[in-house]
Write an enzyme that holds these catalytic residues in place. Structure first.
Site, mmCIF file in Angstrom:
data_model
loop_
_atom_site.group_PDB
_atom_site.id
_atom_site.type_symbol
_atom_site.label_atom_id
_atom_site.label_comp_id
_atom_site.label_asym_id
_atom_site.label_seq_id
_atom_site.Cartn_x
_atom_site.Cartn_y
_atom_site.Cartn_z
ATOM 1 N N CYS A 1 -17.008 1.575 -0.290
ATOM 2 C CA CYS A 1 -16.911 1.925 1.125
ATOM 3 C C CYS A 1 -17.843 0.992 1.883
ATOM 4 O O CYS A 1 -18.633 0.266 1.287
ATOM 5 C CB CYS A 1 -17.381 3.350 1.366
ATOM 6 N N ARG B 1 -13.768 -3.517 2.671
ATOM 7 C CA ARG B 1 -14.358 -2.678 1.620
ATOM 8 C C ARG B 1 -13.625 -1.349 1.467
ATOM 9 O O ARG B 1 -13.938 -0.556 0.573
ATOM 10 C CB ARG B 1 -15.830 -2.383 1.940
ATOM 11 N N TRP C 1 -13.157 4.146 1.210
ATOM 12 C CA TRP C 1 -12.153 3.867 0.171
ATOM 13 C C TRP C 1 -12.339 5.001 -0.814
ATOM 14 O O TRP C 1 -13.315 5.052 -1.549
ATOM 15 C CB TRP C 1 -12.430 2.520 -0.474
ATOM 16 N N ASN D 1 -22.171 5.177 0.382
ATOM 17 C CA ASN D 1 -21.296 4.328 -0.433
ATOM 18 C C ASN D 1 -21.832 4.394 -1.854
ATOM 19 O O ASN D 1 -23.021 4.134 -2.065
ATOM 20 C CB ASN D 1 -21.348 2.883 0.092
ATOM 21 N N GLY D 2 -20.987 4.779 -2.808
ATOM 22 C CA GLY D 2 -21.430 4.881 -4.201
ATOM 23 C C GLY D 2 -20.828 6.118 -4.832
ATOM 24 O O GLY D 2 -19.887 6.710 -4.291
ATOM 25 N N GLU E 1 -1.890 -12.356 -20.324
ATOM 26 C CA GLU E 1 -2.494 -12.244 -18.994
ATOM 27 C C GLU E 1 -3.061 -13.601 -18.535
ATOM 28 O O GLU E 1 -2.931 -13.974 -17.373
ATOM 29 C CB GLU E 1 -3.592 -11.157 -19.023
ATOM 30 N N LYS F 1 -1.882 -15.564 -15.111
ATOM 31 C CA LYS F 1 -2.804 -16.018 -14.060
ATOM 32 C C LYS F 1 -2.595 -17.508 -13.787
ATOM 33 O O LYS F 1 -2.628 -17.944 -12.653
ATOM 34 C CB LYS F 1 -4.266 -15.780 -14.484
ATOM 35 N N GLU G 1 0.598 -17.912 -11.868
ATOM 36 C CA GLU G 1 0.574 -17.248 -10.565
ATOM 37 C C GLU G 1 -0.250 -18.009 -9.523
ATOM 38 O O GLU G 1 0.199 -18.155 -8.387
ATOM 39 C CB GLU G 1 -0.031 -15.855 -10.794
ATOM 40 N N HIS H 1 7.435 -19.751 -34.982
ATOM 41 C CA HIS H 1 8.826 -19.301 -34.950
ATOM 42 C C HIS H 1 9.597 -19.911 -33.783
ATOM 43 O O HIS H 1 10.621 -19.366 -33.371
ATOM 44 C CB HIS H 1 8.879 -17.769 -34.905
ATOM 45 N N LYS I 1 0.857 -8.489 -2.702
ATOM 46 C CA LYS I 1 -0.118 -7.666 -3.422
ATOM 47 C C LYS I 1 0.516 -6.391 -3.963
ATOM 48 O O LYS I 1 0.201 -5.933 -5.047
ATOM 49 C CB LYS I 1 -1.276 -7.321 -2.468
HETATM 50 O O1 M6R Z 1 -0.032 -2.478 -8.289
HETATM 51 P P1 M6R Z 1 0.476 -2.701 -9.678
HETATM 52 O O2 M6R Z 1 -0.587 -2.735 -10.699
HETATM 53 O O3 M6R Z 1 1.563 -1.709 -10.031
HETATM 54 O O4 M6R Z 1 1.189 -4.117 -9.620
HETATM 55 C C1 M6R Z 1 1.943 -4.596 -10.691
HETATM 56 C C2 M6R Z 1 2.105 -6.102 -10.612
HETATM 57 O O5 M6R Z 1 2.832 -6.456 -9.481
HETATM 58 C C3 M6R Z 1 0.742 -6.810 -10.558
HETATM 59 O O6 M6R Z 1 -0.039 -6.424 -11.646
HETATM 60 C C4 M6R Z 1 0.890 -8.331 -10.579
HETATM 61 O O7 M6R Z 1 1.438 -8.733 -11.784
HETATM 62 C C5 M6R Z 1 -0.482 -8.955 -10.351
HETATM 63 N N1 M6R Z 1 -0.742 -9.071 -8.950
HETATM 64 C C6 M6R Z 1 -0.633 -10.267 -10.994
HETATM 65 O O8 M6R Z 1 -1.923 -10.771 -10.827
#
Ligand code: M6R
Length: 601
Positions: A2, A27, A75, A99-100, A477, A481, A484, A500, A596
């Site tokens: 927050c 925040r 938040w 906040n905390g 992952e 990244k 992405e 394989h 997002k």
């Molecule tokens: O909000 P979510 O965790 O459900 O989102 C799922 C994916 O869209 C999300 O994890 C996406 O792969 C990431 N932004 C990648 O960094």
């Protein structure tokens, strides 16, 4: 996470509180509130929703209030976003913003209730208002000091009373900055909020109290002794300041991980009892009847689910199916299945749809999410919040590692309830687990080395990531990244799968990142790629005597249990992709074509 603010000066407090709060909106922004001195009384305005809405209500009321006040942008972590749960919380003529996380709030709440205090919110923070009121005998700083000595957890706190001419602030493990102006003083959770008003700041330290008058600032320790403080001149520009001095939100969020992990764990671990305290929304008898777990999630959250496949089998004896939510087909699940939906936003349409498909099966469902009150929480029996504060960068970083932490807690919780692991074994795991934030900090301290490696390979046309066991989901992952944010085609593979098929793509100079912090078998996969001319970037445990001989580049991590090592490898790969993207001039916080929160199927 927050944001809190305060002002004591000669001008009307309201407009300054709103302006500084808006600068802290990153925040958290699900509710807001301010409290001001007004003609010798306290005036509190608060509501769920954005700060701008509350500001309109304030202006409609004719901008009331005097020259001293506190404010909060929330938040939610304890209690959904609502008018009652919004800060400030009051007790008599005392108002607080916090906040905390107060870890022992339930115990304090019970005690205060017995003393006659009544609660109007579901928050942990409200206990602070009553506790300070309980100790208030005319000296606000003394009352705050006595109250916080009873509190376990983290706090940045600002306290206002109509009986005190000073705002009192305290902190422990949550940031708090005091801005020193001419004949006035300001408080905020972060420097950016203060920059339009002053560039002279004092950063309050743990265990200190700030007593903030209109033209005077006193800092004391908790026993009331004055403490010397250092005034710092800020010369950043406002844009950089919004990101706390980091060049991108992603980098800031990567660096927030030690703190975020602490928040995920806070109040949930009993090292003495060797157990995890999480309310699943159903009884332990039902937990014992579970025979299978099904995890649904997308993208990065799906990778968190894949890690739980190994973990839940080992910690709780439970086989796990992990499904990409958009491909979820288990509409006929047996009643003894537990469905776990993982979604940082709690709003991903594919994940919500999968949960809806499963609901006719009458099974128990749990969500792991970062957003209190998000849609996913309405579709499940219980929710585990990751509590990492808002993530602004599109690439999931701190939300992912906090999901991993939440899954570790859930795995141990299930394992203990089912008698699959002993209290002693759980205790050992939890003791080690609580060292994780420190280990992550050690990895962050190596960022310059990771940056050099990223820059060296930034021109590559493709990247490979390999890992085994817990490190296989992390290889996926790492590749996600790199695709992405750096837009480099990247593949993540289980080490044993390369031979394989994909091995055909490894040629002279192909960068292959081998996650080799645990397990010996990855070494043969390393040899396979080296024999085809790959440039091997090996991520190993500090002091590994072997891999240095075959790798082109070695990144050493602190020795840790394999599951924790997965988190450390994750942080390393986040930095690798971040610095690669930086070198390539990508739009890191808002990569092309992405959003997002993906609310369409
Ligand atoms: O909000 P979510 O965790 O459900 O989102 C799922 C994916 O869209 C999300 O994890 C996406 O792969 C990431 N932004 C990648 O960094």
């Amino acid at each position: 996470m927050c944001g809190i603010v305060a002002y004591v000066g000669a001008e009307k407090a309201g407009p300054i509180l709103f302006d500084t709060l808006k600068r802290l909106e990153y925040r958290g922004y699900d509710s807001a509130g301010i409290a001001m001195r007004s003609n010798g009384d306290l005036l509190v305005l608060k509501s769920a929703g954005r700060i701008s809405e509350l500001e309109k209500a304030y202006l409609t009321q004719g901008s009331p209030g005097d020259c001293m006040g506190i404010g909060h942008t929330r938040w939610a972590t304890h209690g959904r976003p609502s008018d009652d749960n919004a800060h400030p919380h009051t007790s008599g003529d005392i108002a607080i913003v916090h906040n905390g996380i107060i870890e022992n709030y339930l115990e304090l709440r019970e005690r205060l209730f017995d003393l006659g205090y009544r609660f109007s919110s579901e928050t942990d923070s409200e206990v602070l208002a009553h506790l300070i009121n309980h100790h208030f005998r005319g000296d606000l700083a003394e009352a705050v000091s006595e109250a916080i000595s009873e509190v376990e957890g983290s706090y940045a706190l600002a306290v206002l009373s109509s009986r005190s001419s000073a705002v009192v602030c305290a902190r422990k493990d949550s940031p708090l900055v005091i801005g020193v102006g001419l004949g006035c003083n300001y408080v905020a959770s972060d420097v950016p909020a203060l920059l339009p008003y002053t560039r002279e700041v004092v950063r309050l330290r743990d265990g200190e109290l700030a007593i903030i008058h209109r033209g005077q600032l006193e800092i004391k320790d908790l026993s009331g002794r004055p403490v010397a403080y250092l005034m710092e001149h800020i010369d950043w520009d406002v844009d950089a300041a919004e990101k706390g001095g980091y060049s991108h939100f992603m980098l800031k969020e990567i660096h927030e991980q030690p703190r975020a992990l602490q928040e995920t764990m806070a109040g949930r671990i009993s090292e003495i009892g060797g157990d995890v305290m999480i309310d699943l929304g159903f009884s332990d008898d039902e937990v014992r009847k579970i025979q299978r777990v099904c995890i649904v999630a997308c993208g990065t959250s799906y990778h968190a689910g894949l890690l739980a496949r190994y973990l839940f089998l080992r910690a709780a004896g439970l086989p796990v199916d992990v499904e990409v939510a958009s491909e979820f087909q288990h509409q006929q699940m047996r009643p003894e299945t537990l469905l776990v939906a993982i979604s940082q936003s709690g709003e991903t349409a594919d994940t919500l749809q999968a949960l809806k498909k499963a609901s006719p099966c009458g099974i128990r469902c749990i969500a792991i999410t970062n957003v209190v009150g998000s849609t996913v929480t309405n579709l499940v029996d219980g929710t585990i919040y990751t509590r990492c504060g808002p993530e602004i960068g599109v690439a999931a970083t701190k939300t992912f590692t906090s999901q991993l932490a939440a899954l570790i807690l859930l795995g141990i919780r299930l394992g203990r309830a089912r008698g699959h692991i002993s209290p002693d074994k759980a205790r050992k795991m939890l003791v080690e687990f609580s060292r994780l934030p420190g280990f992550v900090q050690e990895v962050l301290d190596e960022r310059e080395k990771i940056r050099e490696i990223a820059e060296q390979y930034a021109g590559s046309s493709t990247y490979f990531f390999i890992g085994r066991d817990y490190l296989y989901p992390i290889a996926l992952e790492g590749a996600l990244k790199m695709k992405e944010i750096a837009y480099i085609p990247a593949e993540g593979y289980a080490g044993g799968e390369l031979k394989h098929g994909p091995l055909a793509l490894i040629t002279d100079g192909t960068p292959v990142v081998a996650l080799a912090t645990c397990g010996k078998k990855i070494q043969s996969n390393i040899k396979e790629v080296r024999a085809r001319g790959a440039e091997l970037i090996a991520i190993v445990e500090r002091g590994d005597p072997n891999i240095g001989k075959v790798a082109s580049t070695v990144i050493e991590l602190p020795p840790a249990m394999p599951i924790l090592s997965a988190v450390l490898c994750t942080v390393t790969l986040q930095l690798l992709s971040y610095y690669t993207a930086l070198k390539l001039g990508r739009e890191i916080d808002k990569p092309r074509n992405l959003a997002k929160s993906v609310t369409v199927e």
